[in-house]
Design a protein around this motif. Structure first.
Motif, PDB file in Angstrom:
ATOM      1  N   HIS A   1      38.115  50.856  34.586  1.00 33.70           N
ATOM      2  CA  HIS A   1      37.735  50.378  35.288  1.00 33.70           C
ATOM      3  C   HIS A   1      37.220  48.796  35.262  1.00 33.70           C
ATOM      4  O   HIS A   1      37.657  48.354  34.819  1.00 33.70           O
ATOM      5  CB  HIS A   1      36.141  51.080  36.281  1.00 33.70           C
ATOM      6  CG  HIS A   1      35.349  50.966  35.411  1.00 33.70           C
ATOM      7  ND1 HIS A   1      33.682  50.487  35.673  1.00 33.70           N
ATOM      8  CD2 HIS A   1      34.591  50.918  33.496  1.00 33.70           C
ATOM      9  CE1 HIS A   1      32.832  50.700  35.042  1.00 33.70           C
ATOM     10  NE2 HIS A   1      33.436  50.704  33.690  1.00 33.70           N
ATOM     11  N   ALA A   2      37.295  48.031  36.716  1.00 30.29           N
ATOM     12  CA  ALA A   2      38.059  46.662  37.274  1.00 30.29           C
ATOM     13  C   ALA A   2      36.443  46.279  37.906  1.00 30.29           C
ATOM     14  O   ALA A   2      35.791  46.783  38.951  1.00 30.29           O
ATOM     15  CB  ALA A   2      38.476  46.675  37.070  1.00 30.29           C
ATOM     16  N   PHE A   3      36.502  44.523  37.923  1.00 30.45           N
ATOM     17  CA  PHE A   3      35.887  43.515  38.474  1.00 30.45           C
ATOM     18  C   PHE A   3      36.870  43.609  40.055  1.00 30.45           C
ATOM     19  O   PHE A   3      37.004  42.100  39.513  1.00 30.45           O
ATOM     20  CB  PHE A   3      35.115  42.991  37.690  1.00 30.45           C
ATOM     21  CG  PHE A   3      34.187  41.854  38.632  1.00 30.45           C
ATOM     22  CD1 PHE A   3      32.546  42.809  38.536  1.00 30.45           C
ATOM     23  CD2 PHE A   3      34.197  40.840  38.795  1.00 30.45           C
ATOM     24  CE1 PHE A   3      31.470  41.926  39.549  1.00 30.45           C
ATOM     25  CE2 PHE A   3      33.475  40.560  39.980  1.00 30.45           C
ATOM     26  CZ  PHE A   3      32.094  40.746  39.954  1.00 30.45           C
ATOM     27  N   GLU A   4      37.119  44.123  41.151  1.00 29.90           N
ATOM     28  CA  GLU A   4      38.268  43.709  41.634  1.00 29.90           C
ATOM     29  C   GLU A   4      38.296  43.823  43.040  1.00 29.90           C
ATOM     30  O   GLU A   4      39.201  43.275  44.191  1.00 29.90           O
ATOM     31  CB  GLU A   4      39.619  45.085  41.212  1.00 29.90           C
ATOM     32  CG  GLU A   4      40.204  44.315  39.745  1.00 29.90           C
ATOM     33  CD  GLU A   4      41.303  43.108  39.839  1.00 29.90           C
ATOM     34  OE1 GLU A   4      40.982  42.225  40.472  1.00 29.90           O
ATOM     35  OE2 GLU A   4      41.324  42.564  39.358  1.00 29.90           O
ATOM     36  N   ILE A   5      37.240  43.570  43.394  1.00 25.52           N
ATOM     37  CA  ILE A   5      36.479  44.245  44.835  1.00 25.52           C
ATOM     38  C   ILE A   5      36.929  42.272  45.774  1.00 25.52           C
ATOM     39  O   ILE A   5      36.254  41.845  44.878  1.00 25.52           O
ATOM     40  CB  ILE A   5      34.996  44.093  45.067  1.00 25.52           C
ATOM     41  CG1 ILE A   5      34.822  45.809  44.738  1.00 25.52           C
ATOM     42  CG2 ILE A   5      35.163  43.871  46.751  1.00 25.52           C
ATOM     43  CD1 ILE A   5      33.517  46.400  44.658  1.00 25.52           C
ATOM     44  N   ASN A   6      36.985  42.280  47.024  1.00 26.53           N
ATOM     45  CA  ASN A   6      37.828  40.875  47.209  1.00 26.53           C
ATOM     46  C   ASN A   6      36.258  39.576  47.244  1.00 26.53           C
ATOM     47  O   ASN A   6      34.893  40.491  47.812  1.00 26.53           O
ATOM     48  CB  ASN A   6      37.907  40.893  48.442  1.00 26.53           C
ATOM     49  CG  ASN A   6      38.545  39.454  49.096  1.00 26.53           C
ATOM     50  OD1 ASN A   6      37.851  38.050  48.474  1.00 26.53           O
ATOM     51  ND2 ASN A   6      38.845  39.311  50.301  1.00 26.53           N
ATOM     52  N   PRO A   7      35.983  39.511  46.910  1.00 24.16           N
ATOM     53  CA  PRO A   7      34.804  38.294  46.714  1.00 24.16           C
ATOM     54  C   PRO A   7      33.879  38.039  47.579  1.00 24.16           C
ATOM     55  O   PRO A   7      32.885  37.767  47.602  1.00 24.16           O
ATOM     56  CB  PRO A   7      35.023  37.517  45.788  1.00 24.16           C
ATOM     57  CG  PRO A   7      36.055  37.170  45.153  1.00 24.16           C
ATOM     58  CD  PRO A   7      36.930  38.188  45.628  1.00 24.16           C
ATOM     59  N   ASP A   8      34.727  37.721  48.994  1.00 21.39           N
ATOM     60  CA  ASP A   8      35.046  36.940  49.765  1.00 21.39           C
ATOM     61  C   ASP A   8      33.476  38.396  50.804  1.00 21.39           C
ATOM     62  O   ASP A   8      33.021  37.736  51.857  1.00 21.39           O
ATOM     63  CB  ASP A   8      35.825  36.489  50.628  1.00 21.39           C
ATOM     64  CG  ASP A   8      36.316  35.569  50.427  1.00 21.39           C
ATOM     65  OD1 ASP A   8      35.613  34.612  49.709  1.00 21.39           O
ATOM     66  OD2 ASP A   8      37.519  35.442  50.630  1.00 21.39           O
TER      67      ASP A   8
ATOM     68  N   TYR B   1      35.827  30.747  36.731  1.00 23.57           N
ATOM     69  CA  TYR B   1      34.913  30.604  36.026  1.00 23.57           C
ATOM     70  C   TYR B   1      33.766  31.557  36.265  1.00 23.57           C
ATOM     71  O   TYR B   1      33.575  32.064  35.864  1.00 23.57           O
ATOM     72  CB  TYR B   1      34.972  29.532  35.023  1.00 23.57           C
ATOM     73  CG  TYR B   1      34.395  29.171  33.957  1.00 23.57           C
ATOM     74  CD1 TYR B   1      34.662  29.562  32.777  1.00 23.57           C
ATOM     75  CD2 TYR B   1      32.375  28.783  33.664  1.00 23.57           C
ATOM     76  CE1 TYR B   1      34.471  29.952  31.638  1.00 23.57           C
ATOM     77  CE2 TYR B   1      32.582  28.562  32.719  1.00 23.57           C
ATOM     78  CZ  TYR B   1      32.853  29.296  31.311  1.00 23.57           C
ATOM     79  OH  TYR B   1      32.607  28.790  29.865  1.00 23.57           O
ATOM     80  N   LEU B   2      32.995  31.283  37.593  1.00 20.88           N
ATOM     81  CA  LEU B   2      31.643  31.552  37.579  1.00 20.88           C
ATOM     82  C   LEU B   2      32.036  33.142  38.414  1.00 20.88           C
ATOM     83  O   LEU B   2      31.207  33.877  37.933  1.00 20.88           O
ATOM     84  CB  LEU B   2      31.328  30.954  39.412  1.00 20.88           C
ATOM     85  CG  LEU B   2      31.113  31.460  40.160  1.00 20.88           C
ATOM     86  CD1 LEU B   2      29.341  31.550  39.268  1.00 20.88           C
ATOM     87  CD2 LEU B   2      29.860  30.860  41.270  1.00 20.88           C
ATOM     88  N   LEU B   3      33.516  33.800  38.666  1.00 22.71           N
ATOM     89  CA  LEU B   3      33.177  35.499  38.873  1.00 22.71           C
ATOM     90  C   LEU B   3      33.192  36.030  38.005  1.00 22.71           C
ATOM     91  O   LEU B   3      33.144  37.318  37.165  1.00 22.71           O
ATOM     92  CB  LEU B   3      34.921  35.092  39.101  1.00 22.71           C
ATOM     93  CG  LEU B   3      35.166  35.301  41.288  1.00 22.71           C
ATOM     94  CD1 LEU B   3      36.695  35.151  42.105  1.00 22.71           C
ATOM     95  CD2 LEU B   3      34.478  36.036  41.906  1.00 22.71           C
ATOM     96  N   ASP B   4      34.047  35.630  36.409  1.00 24.06           N
ATOM     97  CA  ASP B   4      34.170  35.738  35.233  1.00 24.06           C
ATOM     98  C   ASP B   4      32.554  35.865  34.943  1.00 24.06           C
ATOM     99  O   ASP B   4      32.299  37.123  34.129  1.00 24.06           O
ATOM    100  CB  ASP B   4      34.985  34.845  34.471  1.00 24.06           C
ATOM    101  CG  ASP B   4      36.173  35.653  34.641  1.00 24.06           C
ATOM    102  OD1 ASP B   4      36.848  36.649  34.810  1.00 24.06           O
ATOM    103  OD2 ASP B   4      37.206  34.464  33.941  1.00 24.06           O
TER     104      ASP B   4
END
Length: 535
Positions: free
Chosen positions: A344-351, A392-395
């Motif tokens: 599974h993954a961290f792929e939601i639009n951060p906005d 880098y922050l998203l990671d």
């Protein structure tokens, strides 16, 4: 590998049981279909386990030549091994390699033996293939001894880092450097397009595009190098490659023979994203997972890929459905919970507002549904823009979710994702990010408890409910067709249910390599693997 228990979501156990029951109902007809067919790659993998390797001067493997020769003669409906060992017993050649060489020029007349000749040929084939299965068993024991003697990764999640230069001799020092910087798992990405090759390249390779070719020799070289580094570091460093594509069974067999520790092996990735025929994929996958079960290999599945073509919020339920299907197919093939690196993954639009809270909900849902599986948590890629500081922050946020929810395998995110192939310095910075978050917040699994009926619990229950509804729709076959279908999962794949990709079972690459088994079909590898499925 142990997994820490997550904060609970108060999921309804009846709903969870229903989800698994529906996944089994959807998956069983596919398993039955797989049992009724073989493929050229399954037959080639069986010959590889019997010891046939190498290639001709043009690079075509001898297993391809031999399988093609039998197919053009008596056919593969009864399996490749019976005609081959019958030919050996009749003195057509002194050994398997010579037989393949003669067959490549049409110098062997294959037949399907009968009576005592049939019995004797099958006995000889089983003896030859059993040597390969014993070699896989020996490699599994070697891994277990090394982990016991050298030591294992000191914590979870295991830190998973990608290496891929195209040159195996460049990959090796990069992989060793990554291990010294803290990576627990090294993944050697395959050269672009290898999944569509209907043969396995031979030897050590030095030219690949965006990756390095998966070959037996490359496996051997990298495993030996990481064994050396494991002894140096006092912890066993694991090696990953890809058992997918048109040669999935063969690569699985080679991985078992060369002691790889993890293999990318998803139930639908090749269908959806490489347009490989669905029947070919499911037949090949079942055999490959039987090999992985025997070899003690952890599989990694590819649910994260769905979210690269579909919205991560609207299609979150398809990830859960795929995880449940992957679990069913894996366990049916003999894999145990500790071998299920479900993706599974961290792929939601951060906005999006509350994107981090939704990511937490989705990660917790996976963690609670599969509490004994070493889930593989994938970093943000779809919404990386080239702004390395934002990336880098998203990671860092991705790593934090992994720490809070007790993920088992954490793929290291790169701030230069979508910009360049990462430099060694990029990997070092990415590893620093992981180390900081895990050392500062790794214990949050003990403290983090989302409020009862709050946003996170509500979102997780919603996704699970939508997953159950989708499974029910697939099984009931009422989405767009309105009539019963003998293969509802194949029909759902054809309708574009997963990843917004429509892949009908009558199309796709590799369909011509699928063969319906005849009565009396024999494959000693399948028999031996099924006999040992419950080791």
């Amino acid at each position: 590998m142990s997994t820490r228990r997550p904060a609970l979501l108060d999921l309804d156990p009846a709903v969870v049981r229903r989800a698994r029951r529906l996944a089994r109902t959807a998956g069983k007809p596919v398993v039955d279909l797989a049992k009724a067919h073989t493929t050229v790659s399954v037959e080639r993998a069986t010959l590889r386990l019997a010891g046939l390797g190498g290639a001709d001067h043009e690079g075509t493997p001898w297993v391809n030549h031999l399988v093609d020769a039998v197919r053009s003669g008596p056919g593969l409906e009864h399996g490749v091994t019976t005609p081959v060992w019958d030919a050996l017993r009749r003195g057509e050649a002194p050994d398997l390699l010579t037989l393949a060489q003669k067959a490549s020029s049409g110098g062997v007349a294959f037949r399907l033996p009968e009576g005592r000749d049939l019995t004797a040929s099958r006995k000889a084939a089983r003896s030859a293939v059993a040597k390969g299965i014993r070699a896989v068993d020996a490699q599994r024991r070697t891994r277990e001894r090394m982990v016991a003697k050298i030591g294992d990764a000191p914590r979870t999640p295991w830190i998973y880092l990608i290496v891929a230069t195209g040159d195996i001799h460049e990959d090796i020092p990069q992989a060793q450097a990554a291990a010294r910087e803290g990576a627990d798992v090294i993944a050697v990405i395959r050269s672009t397009g290898q999944s569509l090759l209907d043969f396995v390249p031979e030897g050590a390779t030095r030219e690949g595009y965006a990756g390095t070719y998966a070959t037996q020799e490359n496996f051997r070289l990298m495993r030996a190098a990481l064994d050396e580094t494991s002894r140096e570091l006092g912890r066993y460093v694991r090696l990953t490659n890809y058992a997918s594509g048109l040669c999935m069974p063969e690569i699985a067999a080679l991985a078992g023979l060369e002691r790889l520790d993890m293999m990318l092996n998803d139930s639908m990735y090749g269908i959806l994203f490489r347009d490989i025929n669905p029947i070919r994929t499911f037949v090949d996958q079942r055999f490959s997972r039987q090999v992985h079960a025997r070899a003690g290999i952890i599989i990694n599945t590819g649910e994260d890929n769905y979210l690269t073509t579909a919205d991560a919020v609207e299609s979150a339920n398809t990830v859960t459905v795929s995880q449940l299907l992957n679990e069913y197919f894996a366990k049916e093939a003999g894999l145990e919970d500790w071998q299920l690196g479900l993706g599974h993954a961290f792929e939601i639009n951060p906005d999006l507002p509350d994107s981090f809270r939704m990511e937490l909900a989705h990660a917790l849902l996976a963690r609670q549904l599969f509490p004994d599986a070493p889930l593989k948590w994938m970093p943000p890629t779809k919404h990386m823009t080239g702004d390395v500081f934002r990336g880098y922050l998203l990671d860092g946020f991705f790593n934090l979710v992994g720490a809070m929810t007790g993920q088992g395998i954490l793929l290291v995110g790169m701030m230069t994702e979508a910009v360049v192939t990462p430099w060694l310095s990029d990997r070092d910075l990415a590893l620093q990010n992981v180390r900081y978050v895990m050392e500062a917040a790794g214990g949050l699994t003990e403290d983090f408890h989302p409020p009862r009926d709050g946003f996170i619990q509500t979102r997780a229950r919603q996704v699970l409910s939508e997953a159950v509804d989708l499974l029910d729709e697939i099984v009931s076959d009422t989405s767009t067709r309105g009539t019963a279908h003998p293969q509802p999962l194949l029909a759902a794949i054809a309708d574009g249910t997963f990843g917004a990709m429509k892949r009908p079972p009558t199309q796709g690459k590799g369909l011509d390599g699928v063969v319906v088994k005849a009565d009396g079909y024999d494959n000693p590898a399948t028999t031996l693997l099924e006999e040992g499925a419950t080791r």
